[in-house]
Design a protein around this motif. Structure first.
Motif, PDB file in Angstrom:
ATOM      1  N   THR A  52      12.701 -13.088  -0.550  1.00 23.14           N
ATOM      2  CA  THR A  52      13.558 -11.982  -0.959  1.00 23.14           C
ATOM      3  C   THR A  52      12.776 -10.910  -1.701  1.00 23.14           C
ATOM      4  OG1 THR A  52      14.122 -13.371  -2.864  1.00 23.14           O
ATOM      5  CG2 THR A  52      15.719 -13.291  -1.052  1.00 23.14           C
ATOM      6  N   ALA A  53      11.765 -11.310  -2.457  1.00 24.12           N
ATOM      7  CA  ALA A  53      10.963 -10.342  -3.226  1.00 24.12           C
ATOM      8  C   ALA A  53      10.193  -9.404  -2.319  1.00 24.12           C
ATOM      9  CB  ALA A  53      10.010 -11.072  -4.161  1.00 24.12           C
ATOM     10  N   GLN A  54       9.820  -9.868  -1.129  1.00 22.93           N
ATOM     11  CA  GLN A  54       9.086  -9.001  -0.208  1.00 22.93           C
ATOM     12  C   GLN A  54       9.954  -7.831   0.251  1.00 22.93           C
ATOM     13  OE1 GLN A  54       8.001 -12.375   2.400  1.00 22.93           O
ATOM     14  NE2 GLN A  54       5.876 -11.821   2.032  1.00 22.93           N
ATOM     15  N   TYR A  55      11.248  -8.100   0.442  1.00 23.78           N
ATOM     16  CA  TYR A  55      12.159  -7.017   0.786  1.00 23.78           C
ATOM     17  C   TYR A  55      12.374  -6.105  -0.417  1.00 23.78           C
ATOM     18  CZ  TYR A  55      13.229  -8.702   5.430  1.00 23.78           C
ATOM     19  OH  TYR A  55      13.126  -9.040   6.753  1.00 23.78           O
ATOM     20  N   GLY A  56      12.366  -6.680  -1.599  1.00 25.75           N
ATOM     21  CA  GLY A  56      12.443  -5.855  -2.792  1.00 25.75           C
ATOM     22  C   GLY A  56      11.275  -4.895  -2.891  1.00 25.75           C
ATOM     23  N   LEU A  57      10.075  -5.380  -2.592  1.00 23.37           N
ATOM     24  CA  LEU A  57       8.891  -4.525  -2.626  1.00 23.37           C
ATOM     25  C   LEU A  57       8.956  -3.423  -1.577  1.00 23.37           C
ATOM     26  CD1 LEU A  57       6.106  -7.200  -3.193  1.00 23.37           C
ATOM     27  CD2 LEU A  57       6.779  -5.408  -4.802  1.00 23.37           C
ATOM     28  N   MET A  58       9.465  -3.759  -0.395  1.00 19.21           N
ATOM     29  CA  MET A  58       9.596  -2.733   0.642  1.00 19.21           C
ATOM     30  C   MET A  58      10.594  -1.655   0.234  1.00 19.21           C
ATOM     31  SD  MET A  58       9.376  -4.592   4.374  1.00 19.21           S
ATOM     32  CE  MET A  58      10.540  -5.904   4.055  1.00 19.21           C
ATOM     33  N   ALA A  59      11.688  -2.074  -0.385  1.00 16.96           N
ATOM     34  CA  ALA A  59      12.697  -1.104  -0.827  1.00 16.96           C
ATOM     35  C   ALA A  59      12.150  -0.231  -1.950  1.00 16.96           C
ATOM     36  CB  ALA A  59      13.954  -1.832  -1.283  1.00 16.96           C
ATOM     37  N   ALA A  60      11.404  -0.835  -2.865  1.00 15.36           N
ATOM     38  CA  ALA A  60      10.810  -0.060  -3.955  1.00 15.36           C
ATOM     39  C   ALA A  60       9.806   0.959  -3.416  1.00 15.36           C
ATOM     40  CB  ALA A  60      10.128  -1.000  -4.945  1.00 15.36           C
ATOM     41  N   ARG A  61       8.998   0.537  -2.454  1.00 16.33           N
ATOM     42  CA  ARG A  61       8.029   1.465  -1.871  1.00 16.33           C
ATOM     43  C   ARG A  61       8.745   2.629  -1.179  1.00 16.33           C
ATOM     44  NH1 ARG A  61       3.810  -0.215   2.829  1.00 16.33           N
ATOM     45  NH2 ARG A  61       5.802  -0.666   3.863  1.00 16.33           N
ATOM     46  N   ALA A  62       9.852   2.333  -0.506  1.00 15.20           N
ATOM     47  CA  ALA A  62      10.608   3.395   0.155  1.00 15.20           C
ATOM     48  C   ALA A  62      11.057   4.447  -0.851  1.00 15.20           C
ATOM     49  CB  ALA A  62      11.818   2.809   0.879  1.00 15.20           C
ATOM     50  N   PRO A  75       0.827  -1.217   0.000  1.00 14.51           N
ATOM     51  CA  PRO A  75       0.000   0.000   0.000  1.00 14.51           C
ATOM     52  C   PRO A  75       0.860   1.265   0.000  1.00 14.51           C
ATOM     53  CG  PRO A  75      -0.771  -1.571   1.645  1.00 14.51           C
ATOM     54  CD  PRO A  75       0.540  -2.090   1.141  1.00 14.51           C
ATOM     55  N   LEU A  76       0.406   2.253  -0.754  1.00 14.44           N
ATOM     56  CA  LEU A  76       1.138   3.513  -0.861  1.00 14.44           C
ATOM     57  C   LEU A  76       0.126   4.618  -1.119  1.00 14.44           C
ATOM     58  CD1 LEU A  76       4.003   4.781  -0.980  1.00 14.44           C
ATOM     59  CD2 LEU A  76       3.945   4.426  -3.445  1.00 14.44           C
ATOM     60  N   THR A  77       0.122   5.632  -0.276  1.00 18.72           N
ATOM     61  CA  THR A  77      -0.883   6.689  -0.396  1.00 18.72           C
ATOM     62  C   THR A  77      -0.533   7.694  -1.480  1.00 18.72           C
ATOM     63  OG1 THR A  77       0.215   7.936   1.367  1.00 18.72           O
ATOM     64  CG2 THR A  77      -1.610   6.478   2.000  1.00 18.72           C
ATOM     65  N   GLU A  78       0.767   7.942  -1.677  1.00 22.07           N
ATOM     66  CA  GLU A  78       1.173   8.957  -2.646  1.00 22.07           C
ATOM     67  C   GLU A  78       2.536   8.603  -3.224  1.00 22.07           C
ATOM     68  OE1 GLU A  78       1.944  13.805  -2.922  1.00 22.07           O
ATOM     69  OE2 GLU A  78       1.179  12.891  -1.087  1.00 22.07           O
ATOM     70  N   VAL A  79       2.685   8.772  -4.541  1.00 18.46           N
ATOM     71  CA  VAL A  79       3.955   8.522  -5.223  1.00 18.46           C
ATOM     72  C   VAL A  79       4.669   9.843  -5.409  1.00 18.46           C
ATOM     73  CG1 VAL A  79       5.052   7.709  -7.338  1.00 18.46           C
ATOM     74  CG2 VAL A  79       3.086   6.485  -6.415  1.00 18.46           C
ATOM     75  N   ALA A  80       5.860   9.953  -4.820  1.00 21.56           N
ATOM     76  CA  ALA A  80       6.639  11.181  -4.962  1.00 21.56           C
ATOM     77  C   ALA A  80       7.509  11.156  -6.210  1.00 21.56           C
ATOM     78  CB  ALA A  80       7.522  11.391  -3.724  1.00 21.56           C
ATOM     79  N   ASN A  81       7.916   9.944  -6.645  1.00 16.93           N
ATOM     80  CA  ASN A  81       8.871   9.833  -7.743  1.00 16.93           C
ATOM     81  C   ASN A  81       9.018   8.358  -8.089  1.00 16.93           C
ATOM     82  OD1 ASN A  81      11.250  10.268  -9.425  1.00 16.93           O
ATOM     83  ND2 ASN A  81      12.435   9.523  -7.689  1.00 16.93           N
ATOM     84  N   THR A  82       9.085   8.034  -9.375  1.00 19.84           N
ATOM     85  CA  THR A  82       9.236   6.633  -9.771  1.00 19.84           C
ATOM     86  C   THR A  82      10.670   6.263 -10.136  1.00 19.84           C
ATOM     87  OG1 THR A  82       8.659   7.184 -12.067  1.00 19.84           O
ATOM     88  CG2 THR A  82       6.862   6.478 -10.612  1.00 19.84           C
ATOM     89  N   THR A  83      11.531   7.251 -10.343  1.00 20.54           N
ATOM     90  CA  THR A  83      12.910   6.973 -10.728  1.00 20.54           C
ATOM     91  C   THR A  83      13.643   6.269  -9.597  1.00 20.54           C
ATOM     92  OG1 THR A  83      12.969   8.916 -12.162  1.00 20.54           O
ATOM     93  CG2 THR A  83      15.092   7.991 -11.497  1.00 20.54           C
ATOM     94  N   GLY A  84      14.237   5.136  -9.901  1.00 22.54           N
ATOM     95  CA  GLY A  84      15.028   4.413  -8.919  1.00 22.54           C
ATOM     96  C   GLY A  84      14.287   3.315  -8.186  1.00 22.54           C
ATOM     97  N   ALA A  85      12.981   3.197  -8.383  1.00 19.89           N
ATOM     98  CA  ALA A  85      12.221   2.180  -7.650  1.00 19.89           C
ATOM     99  C   ALA A  85      12.655   0.768  -8.043  1.00 19.89           C
ATOM    100  CB  ALA A  85      10.730   2.366  -7.893  1.00 19.89           C
ATOM    101  N   GLY A  86      12.870   0.547  -9.324  1.00 23.50           N
ATOM    102  CA  GLY A  86      13.331  -0.773  -9.759  1.00 23.50           C
ATOM    103  C   GLY A  86      14.720  -1.098  -9.248  1.00 23.50           C
ATOM    104  N   ASP A  87      15.594  -0.095  -9.195  1.00 33.05           N
ATOM    105  CA  ASP A  87      16.942  -0.293  -8.659  1.00 33.05           C
ATOM    106  C   ASP A  87      16.860  -0.674  -7.178  1.00 33.05           C
ATOM    107  OD1 ASP A  87      17.394   0.811 -11.157  1.00 33.05           O
ATOM    108  OD2 ASP A  87      17.972   2.768 -10.360  1.00 33.05           O
ATOM    109  N   ALA A  88      15.983   0.014  -6.453  1.00 35.59           N
ATOM    110  CA  ALA A  88      15.804  -0.275  -5.029  1.00 35.59           C
ATOM    111  C   ALA A  88      15.259  -1.680  -4.831  1.00 35.59           C
ATOM    112  CB  ALA A  88      14.872   0.756  -4.402  1.00 35.59           C
TER     113      ALA A  88
END
Length: 299
Positions: free
Chosen positions: A272-282, A241-254
């Motif tokens: 491992t993918a769950q941590y990938g999703l958390m990093a992308a959301r960050a 879940p994410l309320t607002e997207v500030a920027n999409t650049t770098g999400a895949g790298d994260a």
């Protein structure tokens, strides 16, 4: 002892424009322009350093001001660049993107010519140091021949980020032509996966890649989450879940950095993918390509 992770590929200065309102083509659009540090490999290295790993970045810097800024910034973040090169007669990598007022990318231009100096010969002079790592991560900004060299000569787990639908073909060709067509993990988005395999769905694309020698496939699906596959099973994790997207650049790298972080902590696929999703959301929550607070989210 901290894991040592080697990251190989592109480093850029990022010029990012965010529009205040709807995009108007062929006109000057009011907005805000930020200067930051990016490049797929550099972003991954930066995220991993923030997460507490020992990281060395193998990249090419130009001989200009941007090159000096990039190298100095890596040093400040605790990323070793002692195996990287500075090329006096070339421009540093530069990435220019325009995002709409909702944070979604409209267009981007990447000038990554300097990375062409990362050849098999360049890598061969460093392969001893590379193989002292616990994990090696590469992006497809480097050439097909360089990717194939890593597949044939890396003795530790090798993970690759597809970068774009154009550049991802390099890893596909390398898998086809490598002496030992084996790859620990490949991370792609849906467009990249279908483009390089010619398959219509992410499930078929992943199966094709498994058949070619990839052990673990991660296909990110944006707001739909991520599809993961190995030879035996498949998983589909929904996006967090994410309320607002500030920027999409770098999400895949994260995402890939989160996967490597999870591996370094002893987690098994597909968790491992769950941590990938958390990093992308960050990263999606931050206006920067790397969220400086990512450690507070994942640790």
């Amino acid at each position: 002892m901290q894991n040592l992770i080697t990251v190989i590929g592109g480093s850029n200065v990022d010029l990012s424009a965010a529009l205040f309102d709807s995009f108007i083509a062929a006109d000057s659009n009011p907005g805000k322009v930020d200067i930051g540090y990016g490049g797929v490999a550099r972003n991954i290295a930066h995220n991993l350093a923030l997460l507490g790993n020992r990281v060395q970045l193998l990249t090419a810097f130009g001989g200009d001001l941007f090159g000096k800024l990039l190298r100095d910034h890596c040093t400040q973040q605790g990323i070793s660049t002692h195996l990287s090169s500075s090329v006096e007669n070339m421009r540093s990598g530069t990435y220019l993107c325009i995002n709409n007022h909702g944070g979604e990318m409209i267009a981007a231009v990447a000038d990554t010519e300097v990375v062409s100096i990362i050849t098999p010969e360049w890598l061969e002079r460093r392969i001893g140091d590379i193989n002292l790592s616990d994990y090696v991560v590469a992006d497809t900004n480097i050439s097909e021949n360089a990717i194939r060299f890593l597949m044939d000569n890396t003795t530790v787990p090798l993970l690759i980020d597809g970068v774009s639908s154009t550049k991802a073909h390099r890893v596909m060709n390398a898998l086809t032509n490598a002496k030992l067509p084996y790859l620990h993990s490949l991370k792609l988005n849906l467009k990249e996966a279908t483009a390089i395999t010619g398959e219509a769905s992410y499930a078929l694309a992943a199966q094709r890649l498994i058949d070619l020698g990839v052990q673990y496939v991660y296909i990110t699906l944006g707001s739909e989450g991520v599809y993961c596959r190995n030879a035996a099973e498949e998983w589909l994790y929904p996006a967090l879940p994410l309320t607002e997207v500030a920027n999409t650049t770098g999400a895949g790298d994260a995402f890939l950095a989160g996967v490597v972080y999870a591996l370094s902590k002893g987690l098994a696929f597909p968790q491992t993918a769950q941590y990938g999703l958390m990093a992308a959301r960050a990263t999606l929550m931050s206006p920067k390509a790397v969220n400086p607070d990512i450690a507070n989210i994942l640790l």
